[in-house]
Design an enzyme around this catalytic site. Sequence first.
Site, mmCIF file in Angstrom:
data_model
loop_
_atom_site.group_PDB
_atom_site.id
_atom_site.type_symbol
_atom_site.label_atom_id
_atom_site.label_comp_id
_atom_site.label_asym_id
_atom_site.label_seq_id
_atom_site.Cartn_x
_atom_site.Cartn_y
_atom_site.Cartn_z
ATOM 1 N N LYS A 1 0.839 -1.201 0.000
ATOM 2 C CA LYS A 1 0.000 0.000 0.000
ATOM 3 C C LYS A 1 0.871 1.248 0.000
ATOM 4 O O LYS A 1 1.619 1.477 0.943
ATOM 5 C CB LYS A 1 -0.895 0.033 1.242
ATOM 6 C CG LYS A 1 -1.916 1.170 1.146
ATOM 7 C CD LYS A 1 -2.570 1.478 2.471
ATOM 8 C CE LYS A 1 -1.958 2.667 3.155
ATOM 9 N NZ LYS A 1 -2.125 3.944 2.463
ATOM 10 N N GLU B 1 10.424 1.549 10.084
ATOM 11 C CA GLU B 1 11.291 2.712 9.813
ATOM 12 C C GLU B 1 10.471 3.943 10.118
ATOM 13 O O GLU B 1 9.547 4.270 9.366
ATOM 14 C CB GLU B 1 11.739 2.703 8.347
ATOM 15 C CG GLU B 1 12.600 1.520 7.955
ATOM 16 C CD GLU B 1 13.928 1.491 8.677
ATOM 17 O OE1 GLU B 1 14.393 2.560 9.129
ATOM 18 O OE2 GLU B 1 14.489 0.399 8.811
ATOM 19 N N CYS C 1 13.033 11.904 5.955
ATOM 20 C CA CYS C 1 13.221 11.461 7.345
ATOM 21 C C CYS C 1 14.650 11.723 7.815
ATOM 22 O O CYS C 1 14.920 11.777 9.005
ATOM 23 C CB CYS C 1 12.885 9.986 7.463
ATOM 24 S SG CYS C 1 13.765 8.979 6.269
ATOM 25 N N GLU D 1 9.085 15.832 15.963
ATOM 26 C CA GLU D 1 9.329 15.852 14.513
ATOM 27 C C GLU D 1 8.371 16.827 13.828
ATOM 28 O O GLU D 1 7.159 16.740 14.012
ATOM 29 C CB GLU D 1 9.133 14.450 13.931
ATOM 30 C CG GLU D 1 9.525 14.389 12.457
ATOM 31 C CD GLU D 1 9.293 13.021 11.838
ATOM 32 O OE1 GLU D 1 8.225 12.425 12.083
ATOM 33 O OE2 GLU D 1 10.172 12.556 11.089
HETATM 34 P P1 NDP Z 1 2.135 7.783 8.306
HETATM 35 O O1 NDP Z 1 2.578 6.978 9.460
HETATM 36 O O2 NDP Z 1 0.955 8.680 8.495
HETATM 37 O O3 NDP Z 1 1.761 6.841 7.082
HETATM 38 C C1 NDP Z 1 2.655 5.915 6.495
HETATM 39 C C2 NDP Z 1 1.840 4.861 5.751
HETATM 40 O O4 NDP Z 1 1.092 4.081 6.686
HETATM 41 C C3 NDP Z 1 0.816 5.444 4.787
HETATM 42 O O5 NDP Z 1 0.687 4.601 3.682
HETATM 43 C C4 NDP Z 1 -0.434 5.442 5.645
HETATM 44 O O6 NDP Z 1 -1.605 5.506 4.895
HETATM 45 C C5 NDP Z 1 -0.284 4.128 6.362
HETATM 46 N N1 NDP Z 1 -1.055 4.025 7.588
HETATM 47 C C6 NDP Z 1 -1.626 5.015 8.334
HETATM 48 N N2 NDP Z 1 -2.296 4.490 9.400
HETATM 49 C C7 NDP Z 1 -2.141 3.141 9.334
HETATM 50 C C8 NDP Z 1 -2.566 2.043 10.160
HETATM 51 N N3 NDP Z 1 -3.297 2.222 11.263
HETATM 52 N N4 NDP Z 1 -2.212 0.793 9.803
HETATM 53 C C9 NDP Z 1 -1.444 0.581 8.708
HETATM 54 N N5 NDP Z 1 -1.023 1.572 7.874
HETATM 55 C C10 NDP Z 1 -1.346 2.848 8.186
HETATM 56 O O7 NDP Z 1 3.405 8.576 7.803
HETATM 57 P P2 NDP Z 1 3.454 9.678 6.663
HETATM 58 O O8 NDP Z 1 2.923 9.119 5.389
HETATM 59 O O9 NDP Z 1 2.879 10.936 7.215
HETATM 60 O O10 NDP Z 1 5.035 9.839 6.458
HETATM 61 C C11 NDP Z 1 5.825 10.693 7.208
HETATM 62 C C12 NDP Z 1 6.543 9.953 8.308
HETATM 63 O O11 NDP Z 1 7.342 8.923 7.751
HETATM 64 C C13 NDP Z 1 7.506 10.831 9.076
HETATM 65 O O12 NDP Z 1 7.367 10.580 10.445
HETATM 66 C C14 NDP Z 1 8.868 10.390 8.590
HETATM 67 O O13 NDP Z 1 9.911 10.596 9.488
HETATM 68 C C15 NDP Z 1 8.628 8.937 8.357
HETATM 69 N N6 NDP Z 1 9.634 8.396 7.450
HETATM 70 C C16 NDP Z 1 10.586 7.549 7.956
HETATM 71 C C17 NDP Z 1 11.590 7.058 7.136
HETATM 72 C C18 NDP Z 1 12.611 6.112 7.653
HETATM 73 O O14 NDP Z 1 13.273 5.474 6.834
HETATM 74 N N7 NDP Z 1 12.806 5.959 8.948
HETATM 75 C C19 NDP Z 1 11.672 7.462 5.715
HETATM 76 C C20 NDP Z 1 10.627 8.338 5.303
HETATM 77 C C21 NDP Z 1 9.642 8.785 6.151
HETATM 78 P P3 NDP Z 1 -2.317 6.966 4.673
HETATM 79 O O15 NDP Z 1 -1.422 7.732 3.795
HETATM 80 O O16 NDP Z 1 -3.604 6.652 4.066
HETATM 81 O O17 NDP Z 1 -2.442 7.561 6.052
#
Ligand code: NDP
Length: 480
Positions: free
Chosen positions: A173, A248, A282, A384
């Site tokens: 997803k 991550e 990130c 963050e």
């Molecule tokens: P989110 O945690 O909001 O979402 C990440 C993904 O998870 C999306 O596809 C989201 O769908 C999905 N998701 C949301 N809720 C659920 C759930 N309950 N169960 C399963 N999947 C779910 O993060 P963001 O998209 O806002 O991304 C930003 C974040 O990602 C920042 O905190 C950043 O630091 C982190 N990040 C970390 C990296 C690393 O390598 N450590 C690299 C890049 C980013 P939907 O979009 O529909 O909410």
Amino acid sequence: MKLQNYINGQLVEPVAGQYIDNYNPATGEVYSCIPDSDEQDVELAVKAAQAAFTAWANTTAEKRGRILMRIADLIDQNLDRLAEAESIDNGKPLKLAKTVDIPRASSNMRFYGTAIQHFASEAHYMEGTEAINYTVRHPHGVAGCISPWNLPLYLFTWKIAPALAAGNCVVAKPSEVTPMTAYLLSEICMEAGLPAGVLNIVHGYGHKVGAAIVSHPKVPVISFTGGTTTGKSIAATAAPMFKKLSLELGGKNPNIIFADCDFDNALYTSVHSSFANQGQICLCGSRIFIERPLYDKFKEAFVEKVKALTVGDPLEDGTKVGAVVSEQHMQKVLSYIELAKEEGGTILAGGHQVQVEGRCAKGWFIAPTIIEGLSAECRTNTEEIFGPVVTLIPFDAEEEVIEYANCTAYGLSATIWTQNLTRAHRVAHQLHSGIVWINTWLLRDLRTPFGGMKSSGVGREGGFEALRFFTEPQNVCVKL
Ligand code: NDP
């Protein structure tokens, strides 16, 4: 344009027939719609993946690798189209998508398409007892891969490639905020001859599709990149089901500048590490610690350079800072700027939304923002923000800056600028960060372990670590 799910080798509508608007953040307008899928679609995807698993796992590593390489080639051939799609969907400058995001997506495929050819099993001979142990690594079955919106195709393929290379089938997803390149990838996979059901892409909301993948009993392994709060809820669901998890998560990365650094390099790279992708990486350094003798000189030069960054239409050539990903995210970032002021911070640059003229008049842009005068422990400096906002903090001693750097719940990455290599190594070893760069930033060797300490995650991606994650070791002991 209406996007579709990719299930069992076909592009299909969501079962419930519902769709979500997809916005172009640079114009604030809806330009496509994506399936608002639910657990029914996830069920179909898991069934397709299960059905495809035995044949895919029994396909030779060489042949699996060849298909991944074909996908990589097709990503390269579609560079312009994919880069434009990424830029429109995410708001990032087209040039960044063209030079970083899309090339990295094909590198991911190529890297794991070849890595799997070299992924050897181990044997241990027991002297005296006359026995041998050999360890085989089996693919798990169906892997769930969930990725965020900031580096859409880059991070999506970073998970899918090792999962597929290791012989798993995948239900994936992408973020519902940036689904376009994942959709284009499904077309590419069909063209590349990936067998039906091996990769399934289900679009929709995290709380529906993401949650259904995480809680599905036939998905024993979950690889997730996203926010720490979401990671917590995924872990809560997955732990009692004994699923294997890779998380991550977020970061609040320190960028430590000692007075003896190569000034021009530290300055130039810090502008980039603060504001690349609108600060939505990130790994961006969001807290800049500067040794006091250099503080004023660095601050003056940094502010001047940052004020000169062009904020504007992501599709235009000279644009350095594009749109942030959504209106909601823009409001979140702006609220942190307000918090910084309440906490006593002084805004040295930016600090506000930017009104871009022309076709982007209704887009979501924020001026690159620099704040000083805050303590290392305040909320602005420990939570963050994930936007174009950095803080400047002076320090006097090495131990002091190490304490500042480590004082958040996060531990993803850190950067150190100094010409004194002894100090560089000494400081690096004391930082609670999974990744440390010395005199550089975001220089990535795909063979190295990638991931964070503390609340920044669990496990490591990259290199053979990811192939180990996506396989189950089994030891066989033979008495001779
Ligand atoms: P989110 O945690 O909001 O979402 C990440 C993904 O998870 C999306 O596809 C989201 O769908 C999905 N998701 C949301 N809720 C659920 C759930 N309950 N169960 C399963 N999947 C779910 O993060 P963001 O998209 O806002 O991304 C930003 C974040 O990602 C920042 O905190 C950043 O630091 C982190 N990040 C970390 C990296 C690393 O390598 N450590 C690299 C890049 C980013 P939907 O979009 O529909 O909410």
